[in-house]
Motif scaffolding. Structure first.
Motif, PDB file in Angstrom:
ATOM      1  N   UNK A  23       0.824  -1.211   0.000  1.00 36.83           N
ATOM      2  CA  UNK A  23       0.000   0.000   0.000  1.00 36.83           C
ATOM      3  C   UNK A  23       0.860   1.265   0.000  1.00 36.83           C
ATOM      4  N   UNK A  24       2.069   1.183   0.584  1.00 34.88           N
ATOM      5  CA  UNK A  24       2.974   2.336   0.650  1.00 34.88           C
ATOM      6  C   UNK A  24       3.785   2.518  -0.633  1.00 34.88           C
ATOM      7  N   UNK A  25       3.711   1.561  -1.568  1.00 28.13           N
ATOM      8  CA  UNK A  25       4.429   1.692  -2.825  1.00 28.13           C
ATOM      9  C   UNK A  25       5.574   0.721  -3.017  1.00 28.13           C
ATOM     10  N   UNK A  26       5.823  -0.164  -2.040  1.00 31.72           N
ATOM     11  CA  UNK A  26       6.916  -1.132  -2.169  1.00 31.72           C
ATOM     12  C   UNK A  26       6.515  -2.190  -3.193  1.00 31.72           C
ATOM     13  N   UNK A  27       7.356  -2.370  -4.199  1.00 35.47           N
ATOM     14  CA  UNK A  27       7.090  -3.352  -5.243  1.00 35.47           C
ATOM     15  C   UNK A  27       8.207  -4.376  -5.387  1.00 35.47           C
ATOM     16  N   UNK A  28       9.317  -4.179  -4.683  1.00 33.52           N
ATOM     17  CA  UNK A  28      10.421  -5.132  -4.753  1.00 33.52           C
ATOM     18  C   UNK A  28      11.236  -5.043  -3.474  1.00 33.52           C
ATOM     19  N   UNK A  29      11.786  -6.188  -3.059  1.00 32.25           N
ATOM     20  CA  UNK A  29      12.648  -6.237  -1.879  1.00 32.25           C
ATOM     21  C   UNK A  29      13.806  -7.183  -2.138  1.00 32.25           C
ATOM     22  N   UNK A  30      14.893  -6.947  -1.413  1.00 31.78           N
ATOM     23  CA  UNK A  30      15.978  -7.917  -1.295  1.00 31.78           C
ATOM     24  C   UNK A  30      16.126  -8.244   0.176  1.00 31.78           C
ATOM     25  N   UNK A  52      14.337 -21.337   2.751  1.00 36.87           N
ATOM     26  CA  UNK A  52      13.162 -20.496   2.970  1.00 36.87           C
ATOM     27  C   UNK A  52      13.285 -19.162   2.236  1.00 36.87           C
ATOM     28  N   UNK A  53      14.499 -18.603   2.181  1.00 45.02           N
ATOM     29  CA  UNK A  53      14.718 -17.351   1.455  1.00 45.02           C
ATOM     30  C   UNK A  53      14.503 -17.530  -0.044  1.00 45.02           C
ATOM     31  N   UNK A  54      14.672 -18.731  -0.521  1.00 45.94           N
ATOM     32  CA  UNK A  54      14.509 -19.017  -1.942  1.00 45.94           C
ATOM     33  C   UNK A  54      13.124 -19.560  -2.280  1.00 45.94           C
ATOM     34  N   UNK A  55      12.348 -19.939  -1.275  1.00 43.05           N
ATOM     35  CA  UNK A  55      11.061 -20.561  -1.541  1.00 43.05           C
ATOM     36  C   UNK A  55       9.897 -19.896  -0.857  1.00 43.05           C
ATOM     37  N   UNK A  68      10.535 -10.561  -4.852  1.00 41.07           N
ATOM     38  CA  UNK A  68      11.448 -10.880  -3.748  1.00 41.07           C
ATOM     39  C   UNK A  68      12.706 -11.545  -4.282  1.00 41.07           C
ATOM     40  N   UNK A  69      13.862 -10.986  -3.926  1.00 43.16           N
ATOM     41  CA  UNK A  69      15.155 -11.628  -4.159  1.00 43.16           C
ATOM     42  C   UNK A  69      15.894 -11.695  -2.827  1.00 43.16           C
ATOM     43  N   UNK A  70      17.027 -12.386  -2.810  1.00 45.11           N
ATOM     44  CA  UNK A  70      17.774 -12.499  -1.556  1.00 45.11           C
ATOM     45  C   UNK A  70      19.263 -12.436  -1.824  1.00 45.11           C
ATOM     46  N   UNK A  71      20.014 -12.274  -0.743  1.00 47.46           N
ATOM     47  CA  UNK A  71      21.466 -12.435  -0.765  1.00 47.46           C
ATOM     48  C   UNK A  71      21.801 -13.551   0.221  1.00 47.46           C
ATOM     49  N   UNK A  96      24.526 -19.968  -7.050  1.00 42.35           N
ATOM     50  CA  UNK A  96      24.179 -20.129  -8.465  1.00 42.35           C
ATOM     51  C   UNK A  96      22.675 -20.010  -8.708  1.00 42.35           C
ATOM     52  N   UNK A  97      21.883 -19.836  -7.655  1.00 46.52           N
ATOM     53  CA  UNK A  97      20.428 -19.762  -7.793  1.00 46.52           C
ATOM     54  C   UNK A  97      20.013 -18.416  -8.399  1.00 46.52           C
ATOM     55  N   UNK A  98      18.978 -18.468  -9.247  1.00 52.46           N
ATOM     56  CA  UNK A  98      18.556 -17.273  -9.970  1.00 52.46           C
ATOM     57  C   UNK A  98      18.096 -16.141  -9.053  1.00 52.46           C
ATOM     58  N   UNK A  99      17.498 -16.472  -7.915  1.00 50.52           N
ATOM     59  CA  UNK A  99      16.958 -15.422  -7.041  1.00 50.52           C
ATOM     60  C   UNK A  99      18.024 -14.790  -6.146  1.00 50.52           C
ATOM     61  N   UNK A 100      19.240 -15.304  -6.179  1.00 47.22           N
ATOM     62  CA  UNK A 100      20.319 -14.751  -5.357  1.00 47.22           C
ATOM     63  C   UNK A 100      21.016 -13.657  -6.156  1.00 47.22           C
ATOM     64  N   UNK A 101      20.927 -12.415  -5.684  1.00 50.13           N
ATOM     65  CA  UNK A 101      21.433 -11.277  -6.452  1.00 50.13           C
ATOM     66  C   UNK A 101      22.680 -10.650  -5.840  1.00 50.13           C
ATOM     67  N   UNK A 102      23.197 -11.228  -4.758  1.00 44.72           N
ATOM     68  CA  UNK A 102      24.448 -10.746  -4.166  1.00 44.72           C
ATOM     69  C   UNK A 102      24.901 -11.733  -3.097  1.00 44.72           C
ATOM     70  N   UNK A 103      26.148 -11.596  -2.694  1.00 43.55           N
ATOM     71  CA  UNK A 103      26.667 -12.276  -1.513  1.00 43.55           C
ATOM     72  C   UNK A 103      26.504 -11.309  -0.345  1.00 43.55           C
ATOM     73  N   UNK A 104      25.836 -11.754   0.715  1.00 41.98           N
ATOM     74  CA  UNK A 104      25.627 -10.841   1.832  1.00 41.98           C
ATOM     75  C   UNK A 104      24.662 -11.415   2.871  1.00 41.98           C
ATOM     76  N   UNK A 105      24.587 -10.841   4.056  1.00 38.25           N
ATOM     77  CA  UNK A 105      25.442  -9.778   4.517  1.00 38.25           C
ATOM     78  C   UNK A 105      26.793 -10.350   4.935  1.00 38.25           C
ATOM     79  N   UNK A 106      27.856  -9.717   4.488  1.00 37.61           N
ATOM     80  CA  UNK A 106      29.196 -10.050   4.949  1.00 37.61           C
ATOM     81  C   UNK A 106      29.809  -8.774   5.530  1.00 37.61           C
ATOM     82  N   UNK A 107      30.944  -8.924   6.200  1.00 34.19           N
ATOM     83  CA  UNK A 107      31.576  -7.734   6.759  1.00 34.19           C
ATOM     84  C   UNK A 107      32.013  -7.938   8.188  1.00 34.19           C
TER      85      UNK A 107
END
Length: 290
Positions: A23-30, A52-55, A68-71, A96-107
């Motif tokens: 409702x606030x305008x969010x259309x995508x998340x990671x 669970x992050x992938x399914x 929804x995508x994840x790291x 290698x999964x399609x929904x994984x768009x980064x390595x994270x959180x690392x640091x």
């Protein structure tokens, strides 16, 4: 106002949050992989969580019109627990999964030698898999932590332009911007940044390569903080285009470095592996005239 929250832990949020976010305008998340809230005792706990992050979470998000995508990563807090370290060997099959768009959180969390090792290893994994990296800067000793982070990042095989430095604030933004990394800011109700401080940073440093997130989790947090930052920007004289750059185009540009980002909402059935977000029998319509 279209919004892409580039760092939010939806596994700790309710279905009502998804409804309010849409409702606030969010259309995508990671959704970045992070800690459980209590110590994990085995690698199997990570694997169920990654699954669970992938399914389950993409299924929940799609039910409310949100992509929804994840790291995926071993987070810095748990990098200090020897029971968790074998998960590093399991990461390649998830990266290698399609929904994984980064390595994270690392640091860094406490800036220990174990965290050094985990960070170096996972930056190399990001380079090997052609993925950007979402890097958590520590909540304590922030400037020292940022400098230590930049030392490791600059000596890694990952291009500096493929790194998002998150949880920045006024003490770290200048050095982060000068490094050539992307700049991430978490906006919280009582800690980290707030809307007013975020607007002041944008006024001084500009909106280019800046990503604003809610980082909403189990603690005192607000999944609508992205929207509130956008409203504060407009009230301060920023244009709608500036808001769109910060809240949409910048996160799209960063995560598109993975080559995997899609903003189409997945079509799902009523259940995921036999489970739904419904409880009990659906309400029955009342016949007219009764």
């Amino acid at each position: 106002m279209r919004i892409f929250d580039p760092h939010i832990h939806m596994t700790s949020r309710t279905t009502d949050d998804y409804e309010a976010m849409y409702a606030a305008g969010v259309r995508a998340v990671v959704e970045p992989a992070f800690w459980l809230g209590q110590p994990r005792t085995s690698v199997a706990s990570f694997l169920d969580y990654f699954d669970a992050l992938l399914g389950w979470e993409p299924f929940r998000a799609a039910q409310h019109g949100i992509a929804h995508h994840c790291t995926i990563a071993l987070n810095p807090k748990e990098a200090n627990d020897p029971r968790c370290l074998p998960v590093l060997g399991e990461l390649p099959r998830y990266l290698v999964k399609d929904q994984v768009v980064a390595v994270g959180e690392i640091g860094y969390d406490s800036m220990t030698p174990a965290e050094d090792t985990a960070l170096e290893h996972q930056l190399q994994l990001a380079a090997d898999h052609g993925l950007p990296a979402l890097v958590h800067t520590p909540h304590r000793d922030k400037l020292a932590g940022l400098r230590r982070t930049l030392d490791v990042v600059s000596s890694s095989a990952l291009p500096i332009g493929h790194v998002l430095l998150d949880h920045l604030n006024e003490t770290t933004v200048r050095a982060a911007k000068d490094s050539g990394c992307w700049l991430g800011f978490s906006v919280y109700p009582h800690t980290k940044m707030d809307e007013r401080r975020m607007v002041a940073v944008l006024e001084e440093f500009g909106p280019e390569r800046v990503l604003v997130n809610s980082a909403a989790d189990w603690g005192k947090s607000d999944p609508l903080k992205t929207r509130k930052v956008g409203e504060a920007m407009l009230a301060a004289g920023f244009t709608e285009d500036d808001v769109d750059l910060v809240l949409w185009r910048n996160p799209v540009a960063f995560y598109s470095l993975s080559g995997r980002l899609t903003l189409d909402v997945a079509t799902t059935g009523p259940t995921h592996e036999g489970n739904s977000i419904l409880r009990g029998a659906p309400a029955q319509a009342v016949p007219a005239g009764r």
